[in-house]
Motif scaffolding. Structure first.
Motif, mmCIF file in Angstrom:
data_model
loop_
_atom_site.group_PDB
_atom_site.id
_atom_site.type_symbol
_atom_site.label_atom_id
_atom_site.label_comp_id
_atom_site.label_asym_id
_atom_site.label_seq_id
_atom_site.Cartn_x
_atom_site.Cartn_y
_atom_site.Cartn_z
ATOM 1 N N LYS A 113 0.811 -1.225 0.000
ATOM 2 C CA LYS A 113 0.000 0.000 0.000
ATOM 3 C C LYS A 113 0.844 1.275 0.000
ATOM 4 N N LYS A 115 2.610 5.456 -8.720
ATOM 5 C CA LYS A 115 1.451 5.776 -9.553
ATOM 6 C C LYS A 115 0.970 4.520 -10.287
ATOM 7 N N LYS A 116 1.923 3.795 -10.845
ATOM 8 C CA LYS A 116 1.598 2.594 -11.610
ATOM 9 C C LYS A 116 0.873 1.559 -10.751
ATOM 10 N N HIS A 117 1.276 1.429 -9.475
ATOM 11 C CA HIS A 117 0.697 0.396 -8.605
ATOM 12 C C HIS A 117 -0.296 0.969 -7.598
ATOM 13 N N ASN A 118 -0.648 2.250 -7.775
ATOM 14 C CA ASN A 118 -1.622 2.896 -6.890
ATOM 15 C C ASN A 118 -1.208 2.826 -5.416
ATOM 16 N N LEU A 119 0.022 3.240 -5.148
ATOM 17 C CA LEU A 119 0.546 3.215 -3.778
ATOM 18 C C LEU A 119 0.717 4.646 -3.257
ATOM 19 N N LYS A 120 0.629 4.788 -1.949
ATOM 20 C CA LYS A 120 0.925 6.096 -1.348
ATOM 21 C C LYS A 120 2.433 6.193 -1.097
ATOM 22 N N ASP A 126 2.844 11.843 -0.988
ATOM 23 C CA ASP A 126 1.559 12.270 -0.419
ATOM 24 C C ASP A 126 1.787 13.019 0.887
ATOM 25 N N ASN A 181 -1.202 16.167 -0.407
ATOM 26 C CA ASN A 181 -2.451 15.790 -1.038
ATOM 27 C C ASN A 181 -3.582 16.456 -0.243
#
Ligand code: PLP
Length: 376
Positions: free
Chosen positions: A121, A143-148, A171, A195
């Motif tokens: 995550k 970004k590619k793996h949707n991680l913070k 973030d 963010n």
């Protein structure tokens, strides 16, 4: 004795602490806290900066804001301070340690993707010695793996990567204002919330789970316990001490950089001869001279060097014992891939005395004794 560290003191600290007392506002979110927060927002270009009680609690806040669930995984280097790991353990996650690069001692961005699973995550890069991690690559992977991305920028206040202040790229960014850091509140830290979707949540988390900040802005009629939280507010007394230094941030930075450069130039001949290794500053990075370290050929030489310096009344220290080999690291995490550099490079590293306003005479003694030890 030449101390390893002296807390920064620029002169106005006592006046400002007195002013805080006279303001009759010594708890959190007083005038000095507000000045520090605003200064960080303007200077570094972040949506929201909030002073916290420490760098560790800034990391705790960031970890809680990542909304982790048991079994979720966080990628971080093993070569870091325990605080980086603790925060994600508190938030319920499993730690996945990734190897470092030997040149900067930062997480090896090329080894991150292999460590990603469907449970991953968060990536938590640590900007070691105030020298940035390879953030473009890390942000691309996130970004590619949707991680913070939580930047542990505890050591990176005033450093930049491709012109962007460390702590403002992910973030969340976390600063430390501990007495061993470049700017100090005694104990203190800050979280940068880049963010904007997380600002309200961060304010609630920081104020014991209440919407007190919204109440004071007149956005709600009364304040209430709305979510899980804790008290992360830095006392205005501490912020008063810190404010004196933020006002002089450039002066402190330049002074430290001058010391760093003096060490670097003087010890360069030892590196040219292959006797020691000096830090590498990638061209994308402007650092803040948080620390000066060198690497000896092996662990034994490092110990002999530290002992020699101590006999000459100079305090040099080493760190970190890699977290994955520590009892808590074994309990809460695993190392992904091969430990090519983490253990071997950390065994060789030693830090030289480095602080604001270090006397020329002391620098010269550190340099001369180092040259003497290594036979030059
Ligand atoms: C200092 C430091 C911290 C913790 O900061 P405190 O203000 O001492 O709690 C976290 N991570 C790193 C890399 C640090 O150097």
């Amino acid at each position: 004795m030449i101390l390893f560290n002296k807390p920064p003191y620029v002169g106005k600290e006592v006046d400002y602490i007195k002013e805080a007392i006279e303001n009759q506002k010594i708890c959190g979110d007083g005038p000095f806290t507000k000045k520090c927060d605003k200064w960080m927002e303007e200077r570094f270009g972040t949506k929201k900066a909030l002073l916290t009680t420490s760098g560790s609690t800034a990391l705790d806040m960031a970890a809680f804001l990542c909304d982790l669930e048991p079994g979720d995984e966080v990628i971080l280097p093993s070569f870091t301070f325990s605080s980086t790991a603790n925060s994600f353990v508190l938030a319920g996650a499993t730690l996945v340690f990734v190897d470092i690069r030997p040149d900067t001692m930062n997480i090896d961005e090329t080894k991150i993707e292999a460590a990603i699973t469907d449970k991953t995550k968060v990536i938590c890069p640590v900007h070691y010695a105030g020298v940035a991690c390879e953030m473009d690559t890390i942000m691309k992977i996130a970004k590619k793996h949707n991680l913070k991305v939580v930047e542990d920028a505890a050591q990176g206040v005033m450093s930049t990567y491709k012109g962007k202040a460390l702590g403002t790229i992910g973030d969340f960014g976390c600063f430390s204002f501990h007495e061993t850091k470049n700017y100090s509140a005694g104990e203190g830290g800050a979280i940068l919330i880049n963010n904007p979707n997380y600002i309200e949540k961060a304010e609630i988390l920081r104020e014991k789970g209440t919407n007190r900040a919204q109440f004071f802005r007149g956005q709600v009629a009364k304040y209430n316990w709305v979510d899980f939280g804790d008290s992360y507010l830095q006392a205005d007394l501490n912020a008063a001490y810190l404010w004196a230094q933020l006002e002089k941030a450039d002066e402190i930075n330049e002074n430290r950089l001058a010391t760093w450069k003096k060490y670097y130039e003087a010890l360069k001949p030892l590196e040219m001869k292959g006797i020691i290794k000096l830090p590498t500053i990638p061209k994308e990075c402007i650092h803040n001279a948080h620390m000066f370290y060198l690497k000896t050929k092996d662990l034994e030489t490092r110990q002999e060097y530290i002992n020699f310096m101590r006999e000459n009344e100079i305090s040099c220290v080493f760190h970190y014992v890699p977290l994955h080999s520590a009892p808590a690291g074994v309990k809460f995490g695993r190392f992904d891939g091969k430990d090519e550099y983490t253990t071997s490079e950390s065994d060789r590293l030693v830090r030289l005395p480095m602080y604001y306003n270090m006397a020329m005479e002391d620098m010269n003694k550190v340099i001369n004794k180092t040259l003497e030890f290594f036979g030059m």
